[in-house]
Design a protein around this motif. Structure first.
Motif, mmCIF file in Angstrom:
data_model
loop_
_atom_site.group_PDB
_atom_site.id
_atom_site.type_symbol
_atom_site.label_atom_id
_atom_site.label_comp_id
_atom_site.label_asym_id
_atom_site.label_seq_id
_atom_site.Cartn_x
_atom_site.Cartn_y
_atom_site.Cartn_z
ATOM 1 N N ASN A 93 0.817 -1.214 0.000
ATOM 2 C CA ASN A 93 0.000 0.000 0.000
ATOM 3 C C ASN A 93 0.852 1.266 0.000
ATOM 4 O O ASN A 93 0.338 2.360 -0.163
ATOM 5 C CB ASN A 93 -0.934 0.002 1.200
ATOM 6 C CG ASN A 93 -0.194 -0.157 2.514
ATOM 7 O OD1 ASN A 93 0.858 -0.796 2.542
ATOM 8 N ND2 ASN A 93 -0.702 0.420 3.560
ATOM 9 N N SER A 95 4.239 3.598 -1.432
ATOM 10 C CA SER A 95 4.926 3.797 -2.700
ATOM 11 C C SER A 95 6.328 3.207 -2.633
ATOM 12 O O SER A 95 6.810 2.825 -1.566
ATOM 13 C CB SER A 95 5.013 5.287 -3.009
ATOM 14 O OG SER A 95 5.895 5.890 -2.099
ATOM 15 N N PRO A 139 2.745 3.057 -6.317
ATOM 16 C CA PRO A 139 2.472 2.117 -5.212
ATOM 17 C C PRO A 139 3.021 0.734 -5.564
ATOM 18 O O PRO A 139 2.909 0.295 -6.718
ATOM 19 C CB PRO A 139 0.941 2.069 -5.143
ATOM 20 C CG PRO A 139 0.446 3.187 -5.980
ATOM 21 C CD PRO A 139 1.512 3.541 -6.957
ATOM 22 N N ALA A 141 1.878 -2.037 -4.878
ATOM 23 C CA ALA A 141 0.801 -2.947 -5.286
ATOM 24 C C ALA A 141 0.683 -3.047 -6.798
ATOM 25 O O ALA A 141 0.205 -4.041 -7.328
ATOM 26 C CB ALA A 141 -0.526 -2.483 -4.689
ATOM 27 N N ARG A 142 1.099 -1.986 -7.503
ATOM 28 C CA ARG A 142 0.937 -1.996 -8.957
ATOM 29 C C ARG A 142 2.104 -2.662 -9.676
ATOM 30 O O ARG A 142 2.083 -2.780 -10.897
ATOM 31 C CB ARG A 142 0.785 -0.559 -9.465
ATOM 32 C CG ARG A 142 -0.671 -0.181 -9.611
ATOM 33 C CD ARG A 142 -0.810 1.038 -10.485
ATOM 34 N NE ARG A 142 -1.330 2.134 -9.704
ATOM 35 C CZ ARG A 142 -1.016 3.405 -9.911
ATOM 36 N NH1 ARG A 142 -0.162 3.736 -10.856
ATOM 37 N NH2 ARG A 142 -1.541 4.339 -9.168
#
Lengths: 506, 322
Positions: A93, A95, A139, A141-142
């Motif tokens: 969550n 960066s 982030p 997550a990406r």
């Protein structure tokens, strides 16, 4: 030549059991040491000692000539030792830049605010060094698994690591990502950083490392330059005997009856009109990169993921709107690639796991379980699987090795005598001896007439076991290989998206 | 010797209900030694109170065991509304009691199905879903509050709630039977095994063919039905219904579950422990009453005890056994 890390006589025991018996190894600056051995051979323990998690009973470590005795993981970090673990330790969550500095954010003018400009500049610099072309504010997550790993390496660089330890870094990477990782490791070596590379993938170890140390039962079984350590020698040092052939001979040929027929299975972005058949007693290998749709296909057939259109037939009977419950009822068994998260109930005992998918068969009237029967079928399962323990009612599966855990998963499904067994990465993270056991079980399965759909990232494994190999790329079956001997290069080429036409019309 | 010590520590970890039992015995000993006012008959009172707490606590235990932070906060409202329903529907006859029983069971089934629907279909976290449904039930109770009149208590209900069989309160017998029933269901039935599996890992349970939604829904329904029955029995015991009737069961049902050694993270539960946990909690309250503490201080102390147990148990009960 100077040495970066010198480990000598490392000894450690837990609860009176010695797990390391005076292990020595050396890492030179700018060189990679491959550390191989079966599970339980002492790799993790020695790395935990290096990382300050455990303290050795005997033995010394010297880092750059200085005595090195970390009392906790913090000491290891400040000494310049970094770990890149199998499970990455990033906050999805946050960066990229926040992940890099999360343990010590630089302050803005001494005030309790993060100095964004400083962390951005430093992050850009280290991302550049690992050839990662992303914005520091992305982030995590990406990012893909491979990109996340590079972020971990960037984190190590931002902490001025001198020695970076990689633990099974390639298991969840696609081939291009693996190649990119190896390029980065070469760059790290060129900068004088020392590398310890731990892996079960021996080809990778050979490709990356300058020297190799093999551990067996807590002893150093052998060590030497990589040029003197072909894979065969590594394996025989690991298991203490030489293995002629790891893939057992098949005694039976595939039958005629089609046990699984998938037709035009489609799901936008995941599967594109996939059709395939598996016959009784046949092993169909599914080759493809991570994210190609190979695991997703298995999950759709088993009713874990949805699909938009297409039909699935098991033994000629349609399997409409599959759920795991219906799929199991139809005779499908599914060994998931996520053994710890999905394959087993880690806090359950061996016996409890053995019967969880077939509770009805061990329940009496009113759904009351017959514990005696559960114990006896579980012990029987343990014996036929050559499980390391027969204490099936006492032992929780989380205390078993990876190989034994996998045997419990397989044993659980064999109780249902499946007509189709889908195996997704059946030998991931298990050692050579256990692998051979799994192969033996797969063969026994086909001899009994079950069809097997085998998914694996190890091309060698697919070639060694399959009767036919299908290659999947971007959700589409792009090639079919029907005859042994299989062409490794052609399979690889098809899997990486270069269409191969050989056998496609057959 | 070392092996013996190890097996003892394993037993203490596995049989987590030993702790509330020890706590209960210690308090009993202290009370008996220190005060003449505490006698065997007060112990019967403790057992009686604990018996009323047991049914909602068992329901709470089932919901908590499904894991992922599931909890039933609608228990107090269900208890209260069921008590009102009992008073309003009672005509004093045994046949009328049949109607009451049907209504009370229907309330439990509906409230439980509603909670399950919110959590499973709408995917609202149980903590919020059951808080909201509890609020709806409480409001429904308020709207019938004015219509409540005299209570023509059915004889059978009176016997269940206040009767005795050779000196033992019928409620205590009900509690013991319910405990044994749920102990068997949890420990020996396929349903219990599936419940533990779901609480440990939804993914693994699903992959093994367990109907996760059905198991989870069943716990919410059972919890509401047990609370509903408790409301009916409480109305029989108190000879009436009042608005705050169910309130103590919110903290106490969770407390009994936690003190009893059920994993708050889900996946492992003990009905026997919940019984002992409830008994210990009621014993603590009784001790405070004997000590003459005002009711407010009693509630504060109960809260502190539960927090203390959770913090001490952080390593032992809260997390999974390692």
């Amino acid at each position: 030549m100077s040495t970066l890390l010198e480990v000598s006589g490392l000894t450690k025991s837990f609860f009176g059991v010695t797990v390391l018996h005076g292990v020595d190894f050396v890492v030179r600056p700018g060189e990679a040491l491959g550390l191989v051995g079966e599970n339980g051979s002492g790799k993790s323990t020695s790395m935990n000692i290096l990382g300050g998690v455990h303290r050795p009973e005997a033995g010394t470590m010297r880092l750059d000539g200085q005595a090195y005795a970390p009392q906790n993981p913090k000491d290891a970090i400040s000494a310049g030792i970094a770990f890149i673990h199998q499970e990455l330790n990033l906050f999805p969550n946050l960066s990229v830049e926040e992940n890099l500095f999360v343990d010590a954010f630089p302050r803005w003018n001494g005030l309790p605010f993060i100095d964004r400009r400083a962390i951005r500049a430093q992050t850009e610099a280290v991302l550049h060094e690992v050839d990662l072309d992303i914005r520091p504010s992305t982030p995590v997550a990406r990012l893909s698994q491979g990109e996340r790993q590079l972020v971990e390496i960037a984190k190590a660089l931002s902490r001025k690591a001198r020695l970076i330890i990689f633990d099974e870094p390639t298991t969840s990477l696609t081939r291009p990502e693996v190649d990119r990782l190896f390029g980065i490791i070469a760059k790290l070596k060129a900068r004088g950083i020392g590398i310890i590379y731990i892996s079960h993938a021996l080809e990778d170890v050979l490709a990356v490392c300058d020297s190799i140390a093999v551990l067996r039962d807590g002893h150093l079984a052998g060590a030497g330059p990589a040029s003197e350590m072909p894979i065969g020698r590594m394996i025989s040092l690991m298991v203490g005997r030489s293995i002629d052939t790891i893939y057992p001979d098949r005694q039976t040929a595939p039958g005629k009856q089609v046990v699984l027929a998938v037709e035009a299975l489609s799901q936008p972005g995941v599967a594109e009109k996939i059709s395939l058949e598996v016959r009784a007693g046949e092993i169909v290998g599914l080759a493809g990169l991570m994210g190609s749709g190979r695991s997703e296909l298995a999950r759709m057939i088993f009713g874990l993921d949805r699909f938009a259109s297409g039909t699935i037939r098991v033994n000629g009977q349609p399997l409409d709107d599959p759920t795991p419950e219906k799929a199991i009822e139809a005779g499908i068994a599914f060994l998931t690639e996520d053994r710890r998260g999905e394959g087993l109930l880690m806090d359950f005992t061996i016996a409890e796991n053995t019967v969880i998918a077939s509770l009805d068969s061990v329940a009496g009237p009113l759904g009351i379980l017959d514990n005696k029967r559960i114990a006896s079928v579980s012990r029987e399962m343990g014996r036929s699987m050559h499980l390391s323990t027969d204490k099936v009612e006492e032992t929780r599966v989380k205390h078993l090795s990876g190989g034994n855990q996998q045997k419990v998963v397989i044993g659980k499904w064999l109780r249902r005598e499946p007509t189709l067994f889908i195996l997704d990465e059946p030998t991931r993270g298990i050692d050579v001896g256990a692998k051979q056991e799994v192969y033996r079980i797969i063969n026994a399965l086909t001899a009994r007439g079950s069809g097997v759909l085998l998914i694996s990232s190890e091309i060698e494994e697919l070639i060694g076991l399959s009767d036919r190999i299908l290659t999947i790329s971007r959700g589409e079956i792009v090639a079919e290989f029907n005859n042994r001997p299989f062409d490794r290069e052609a399979i690889m080429a098809a899997a990486t998206g270069q269409r191969a036409w050989e056998g496609a019309s057959a | 010797m070392a092996e013996q010590r190890q097996s003892l520590s394993v037993a203490l970890r596995e049989k987590r209900w030993i702790w509330p039992l020890l706590g209960f015995l210690v308090l009993w000993a202290i009370l008996t030694a220190l005060t003449a006012r505490f006698s065997l008959s007060s112990l019967t009172g403790v057992a009686q109170s604990a018996a009323f707490l047991l049914l909602p606590a068992l329901g709470q235990m089932l919901v908590v065991t499904t894991g992922r932070g599931n909890i039933d906060l609608s228990i107090p409202s269900t208890v209260t509304l069921a008590a009102y329903l009992t008073v309003l529907s009672s005509s004093g006859s045994e046949a009328g009691f049949g109607v009451t029983l049907v209504l009370v069971l229907a309330l439990g089934l509906l409230a439980g199905a509603f909670n399950a629907g919110l959590v499973l279909l709408l995917r609202i976290p149980a903590m919020i879903a059951t808080l909201a449904s509890g609020y709806i039930l409480a409001t429904a109770t308020l709207s019938v509050n004015a219509r409540i009149g005299s209570f023509a208590k059915p004889p059978l209900l009176a016997w269940l709630a206040t009767g005795r069989v050779s000196g033992v309160p019928v409620m205590v017998i009900i509690a013991v039977v319910a405990t044994v029933l749920f102990a068997v269901l949890l420990g020996r039935s396929a349903w219990g095994r599936k419940l533990f599996a779901v609480g440990q890992s939804v993914e693994a349970a699903r992959l093994a063919g367990v109907r996760v939604w059905a198991v989870t829904a069943s716990t919410f329904v059972l919890s509401a039905v047990l609370s509903s029955l408790t409301g009916m029995l409480l109305a029989g015991y108190a000879s009436g219904a009042f608005l705050e009737m169910g309130t103590p069961y919110l903290l106490q049902s969770v407390g009994a579950v936690v003190l009893g050694g059920t994993l708050i993270a889900g996946g492992s539960a003990t009905a026997f422990g919940t019984l002992l946990g409830g008994l210990l909690l009621v014993m603590i309250v009784t001790t405070m009453q004997v000590a003459g503490l005002p009711p407010g201080a009693q509630d504060i102390l109960q809260g502190i005890v539960i927090i203390a147990v959770l913090s001490v148990a952080g390593g032992r009960m809260g997390r999974r056994l390692s």
